[in-house]
Design an enzyme around this catalytic site. Sequence first.
Site, mmCIF file in Angstrom:
data_model
loop_
_atom_site.group_PDB
_atom_site.id
_atom_site.type_symbol
_atom_site.label_atom_id
_atom_site.label_comp_id
_atom_site.label_asym_id
_atom_site.label_seq_id
_atom_site.Cartn_x
_atom_site.Cartn_y
_atom_site.Cartn_z
ATOM 1 N N GLY A 121 -9.865 9.682 4.212
ATOM 2 C CA GLY A 121 -9.202 8.241 4.740
ATOM 3 C C GLY A 121 -9.928 7.207 4.622
ATOM 4 O O GLY A 121 -9.579 5.884 5.047
ATOM 5 N N ASP A 248 2.844 6.922 -8.695
ATOM 6 C CA ASP A 248 2.461 6.110 -7.549
ATOM 7 C C ASP A 248 1.703 5.122 -7.512
ATOM 8 O O ASP A 248 1.602 4.406 -6.786
ATOM 9 C CB ASP A 248 2.085 7.282 -6.334
ATOM 10 C CG ASP A 248 0.529 7.956 -7.226
ATOM 11 O OD1 ASP A 248 0.915 8.629 -8.300
ATOM 12 O OD2 ASP A 248 -0.341 7.847 -6.520
#
Length: 477
Positions: A121, A248
């Site tokens: 992340g 995406d």
Amino acid sequence: MMNSGWVFDNSYTRLPELMFSRLDPIKVPAPETVILNHSLAEVLGLSDLNNNSADLFSGNTIPEGAEPLAQAYAGHQFGHFTMLGDGRAIVLGEHITPDKKRFDIQFKGSGRTPFSRGGDGRAALGPMLREYIISEAMFGLGIPTTRSLAVVKTGEDVFRENGPLPGAVLTRVAASHIRVGTFEYLAMRGDVEATKRLVEYALNRHYPEIRAEETPALTLLNGVMAKQLELVLNWLRVGFIHGVMNTDNMTISGETIDYGPCAFMDIYNPNTVFSSIDHAGRYAFSNQPHIVKWNLSRFAETLLPLLNPDKNIAVEIATTTIESFDEKFAAGMLSMMKKKLGLFGDDADDENLIDDLLALMDKNGADYTNTFLSINHDDIQQNYLKDWQQRWHSRLQNQSQPFNLSQQMMQDNNPAVIPRNHKVEEALASASEDGDLKPFKDLLKAVKTPYKNRPELAPYQLLPVTGSEEYQTFCGT
Ligand code: AMP
Ligand code: MG
């Protein structure tokens, strides 16, 4: 804390709940501002950022009115379908500017989310600064793009193949983060009702000027096609290679997004690929329009149930629409290249003139940017261009517009400077290894006004000493 001028109105949170997951950015131990985009902050109507920017742009303090969330989406990555989502990004909220424009404020590198899969992340400082400079260069070039508001160091290391690197969070400002992949996610879930909601939402947010004459889904498909076509023509005009045009990473707004392995081409070669993982050249320079069309086809598929209740008719509508791409692209390409060459009107030989120039550049290893600047010079240095230049001159003499109009058009369409890879690397190395931001800020200043040639640009117009063909970029950094 101070409000600093934020005006949030988070319309995305009013969409169906399967489209996002609410959560705050993960806090970081020692936030420290590396760079703040003051001119963008001003456009956004934000003030007093100097005092609290590190806390704010690390995600450690959440401004009033923000409703942080991670977006769900899917995508075709190198042709293969995958469920994805914001694995290292959080949309803080939608900020409304003083002139009533709506922007997503997003943190990139803000910690794990339900969509992180195996990832940490987080993001490293070098790649976030890279996105900052290239997106701001894109903005300077007048090409639709997300922008960069801040980069903050987290005070934590992130671990990548090459060892520990300083962690950072980038604040990205975007018209929205709705992607082709957002529609693919809903289609995969078989949620036609949510798809319909998203079509309406996207039309309202990005295409308020076109009202549906046909079905809203077809209106949106045509609108997105026009914007993405325009976008890829702009990329081709300035020699930009996105590098990872997965569905995406293609926005419904038509903005360039996700500056990962992207780079500008120095030497003209239509097959140029910089990304270390793009072995087949799927996202090579000249393949980009083909990929835009391929991605639009994936987009059209998600809209089928909304195009017509009869599946066969829906497929026919989608196919006819997508098939109109080639002709539109060919016309757009010709018009774009004519602008680069200062050509008004039509001449039967224009396409040959353009193709011949590109072929000469390819054959002789010419620099894409500098060649378009030099063809204007009477004492052109490159012998191989002399015959071509004569043909070009006679074409210019046969048009009624005066030469100064051609020159103006060429100046408006041919950048005098691009963020060249060797200069970007130099700037990033001194920023992230030595903590010296001067080369970064100097480069930023140069690329902010790229169409005006001036003596200060000279160092940024030079080619690297060693071959630029070997330059490599990396994803997932
Ligand atoms: P990108 O190539 O940056 O467009 O990323 C593709 C997908 O991988 C997106 O869903 C990202 O959120 C996810 N991703 C990339 N890097 C990380 C990371 N360090 N941790 C978690 N997810 C990531
Ligand atoms: Mg992405």
